[in-house]
Design a protein around this motif. Structure first.
Motif, mmCIF file in Angstrom:
data_model
loop_
_atom_site.group_PDB
_atom_site.id
_atom_site.type_symbol
_atom_site.label_atom_id
_atom_site.label_comp_id
_atom_site.label_asym_id
_atom_site.label_seq_id
_atom_site.Cartn_x
_atom_site.Cartn_y
_atom_site.Cartn_z
ATOM 1 N N ALA A 1 14.988 10.559 -7.604
ATOM 2 C CA ALA A 1 13.812 9.715 -7.405
ATOM 3 C C ALA A 1 14.216 8.282 -7.088
ATOM 4 O O ALA A 1 13.607 7.623 -6.229
ATOM 5 N N GLY A 2 15.255 7.804 -7.764
ATOM 6 C CA GLY A 2 15.744 6.456 -7.508
ATOM 7 C C GLY A 2 16.336 6.297 -6.126
ATOM 8 O O GLY A 2 16.140 5.272 -5.458
ATOM 9 N N GLN A 3 17.059 7.307 -5.680
ATOM 10 C CA GLN A 3 17.638 7.267 -4.325
ATOM 11 C C GLN A 3 16.534 7.171 -3.274
ATOM 12 O O GLN A 3 16.660 6.417 -2.298
ATOM 13 N N LEU A 4 15.461 7.904 -3.470
ATOM 14 C CA LEU A 4 14.356 7.873 -2.510
ATOM 15 C C LEU A 4 13.677 6.498 -2.496
ATOM 16 O O LEU A 4 13.382 5.955 -1.429
ATOM 17 N N VAL A 5 13.445 5.940 -3.666
ATOM 18 C CA VAL A 5 12.834 4.608 -3.744
ATOM 19 C C VAL A 5 13.721 3.574 -3.054
ATOM 20 O O VAL A 5 13.239 2.731 -2.282
ATOM 21 N N ILE A 6 15.012 3.645 -3.318
ATOM 22 C CA ILE A 6 15.950 2.700 -2.703
ATOM 23 C C ILE A 6 15.977 2.886 -1.190
ATOM 24 O O ILE A 6 16.033 1.913 -0.429
ATOM 25 N N ALA A 7 15.932 4.124 -0.740
ATOM 26 C CA ALA A 7 15.892 4.389 0.701
ATOM 27 C C ALA A 7 14.674 3.723 1.338
ATOM 28 O O ALA A 7 14.774 3.105 2.404
ATOM 29 N N HIS A 8 13.528 3.839 0.695
ATOM 30 C CA HIS A 8 12.309 3.201 1.212
ATOM 31 C C HIS A 8 12.475 1.681 1.274
ATOM 32 O O HIS A 8 12.067 1.041 2.244
ATOM 33 N N MET A 9 13.084 1.106 0.248
ATOM 34 C CA MET A 9 13.298 -0.343 0.221
ATOM 35 C C MET A 9 14.229 -0.787 1.348
ATOM 36 O O MET A 9 13.980 -1.812 2.008
ATOM 37 N N ILE A 10 15.304 -0.045 1.543
ATOM 38 C CA ILE A 10 16.243 -0.398 2.627
ATOM 39 C C ILE A 10 15.575 -0.256 3.980
ATOM 40 O O ILE A 10 15.697 -1.128 4.844
ATOM 41 N N ASP A 11 14.843 0.830 4.178
ATOM 42 C CA ASP A 11 14.171 1.069 5.450
ATOM 43 C C ASP A 11 13.186 -0.064 5.760
ATOM 44 O O ASP A 11 13.191 -0.615 6.869
ATOM 45 N N GLU A 12 12.386 -0.427 4.791
ATOM 46 C CA GLU A 12 11.407 -1.502 4.999
ATOM 47 C C GLU A 12 12.097 -2.819 5.309
ATOM 48 O O GLU A 12 11.670 -3.582 6.192
ATOM 49 N N PHE A 13 13.196 -3.084 4.599
ATOM 50 C CA PHE A 13 13.937 -4.338 4.803
ATOM 51 C C PHE A 13 14.532 -4.385 6.209
ATOM 52 O O PHE A 13 14.428 -5.395 6.901
ATOM 53 N N VAL A 14 15.161 -3.288 6.620
ATOM 54 C CA VAL A 14 15.796 -3.249 7.951
ATOM 55 C C VAL A 14 14.752 -3.403 9.051
ATOM 56 O O VAL A 14 14.983 -4.084 10.054
ATOM 57 N N GLN A 15 13.614 -2.781 8.856
ATOM 58 C CA GLN A 15 12.569 -2.858 9.883
ATOM 59 C C GLN A 15 11.975 -4.257 10.015
ATOM 60 O O GLN A 15 11.356 -4.572 11.039
ATOM 61 N N THR A 16 12.163 -5.078 9.000
ATOM 62 C CA THR A 16 11.547 -6.416 9.024
ATOM 63 C C THR A 16 12.577 -7.549 9.121
ATOM 64 O O THR A 16 12.198 -8.719 9.049
ATOM 65 N N HIS A 17 13.851 -7.225 9.278
ATOM 66 C CA HIS A 17 14.894 -8.246 9.383
ATOM 67 C C HIS A 17 15.798 -7.978 10.591
ATOM 68 O O HIS A 17 15.971 -6.861 10.993
#
Length: 201
Positions: A185-201
């Protein structure tokens, strides 16, 4: 634009040979980003500096055609009590210096590659103590990451400053294995955070 080659550099949070979880954050990112190729430069226990499986050294193994790199590291430097140093150091013994080496080498060797640094969530004390053998806490290394990535204009995703907090026993039970390593569950949450960050930076 099609992502040709995604590379994930890291430690046990990235290294699938640990078999800690069924699906890693970079597996999710692969599903979402659909790169033509994925390379993992991850060793359990790896530090940024010269102590063990130094990322400042292994960055030389990044493939020439890699066009997106995530570096997820630093927690072992804290936990293994690596000397901190100060901003302006460029050696491979202090954390500041080795991180400076790492980012400088990556950016010089791959000027067209998109580079992102991910620092880990605030951890509990089940795996590493709250204060290391140098009397330093995780926050000191987090501060170093923020300073050096800013100096090189490398986008820094601070999970330490996110809502995800493994020092919180309830959250650690839900999202971690041992208050340091994320569970599925933590890996999935972290994946979402990284994806959102990359898409906005």
């Amino acid at each position: 634009m099609t992502l040709q080659h995604y590379c994930a550099m890291g430690d046990s949070i990235t290294d699938p040979s640990n078999q800690l979880v069924k699906k890693w954050y970079h597996d999710w990112l692969k599903d979402w980003w659909q790169p033509n190729q994925v390379s993992l430069l991850a060793v359990s226990g790896a530090t940024i500096n010269a102590d063990y499986a130094s990322m400042a050294q292994s960055c030389r193994l990044i493939p020439a055609d890699c066009d997106r790199l995530t570096i997820y590291g630093g927690i072992n430097d804290f936990g293994m009590s690596q000397p901190l140093g100060q901003l302006g150091n460029s050696d491979n013994v202090t954390f500041y210096g080795a991180l400076d080496q790492l980012l400088r080498r990556v950016l010089q060797a791959h000027p067209q590659m998109a580079v992102y640094f991910v620092s880990h969530v605030k951890i509990g004390h089940d795996f590493f103590p709250t204060t290391n053998q140098l009397g330093l806490q995780q926050a000191a290394y987090e501060e170093a990451i923020a300073a050096v990535t800013a100096a090189y204009s490398v986008p820094h995703l601070s999970l330490y400053r996110s809502w995800l907090n493994f020092a919180d026993p309830v959250m650690a039970a839900q999202y971690s294995i041992d208050s340091l390593h994320p569970n599925d569950a933590g890996q999935l949450v972290i994946a979402h955070m990284i994806d959102e960050f990359v898409q906005t930076h």
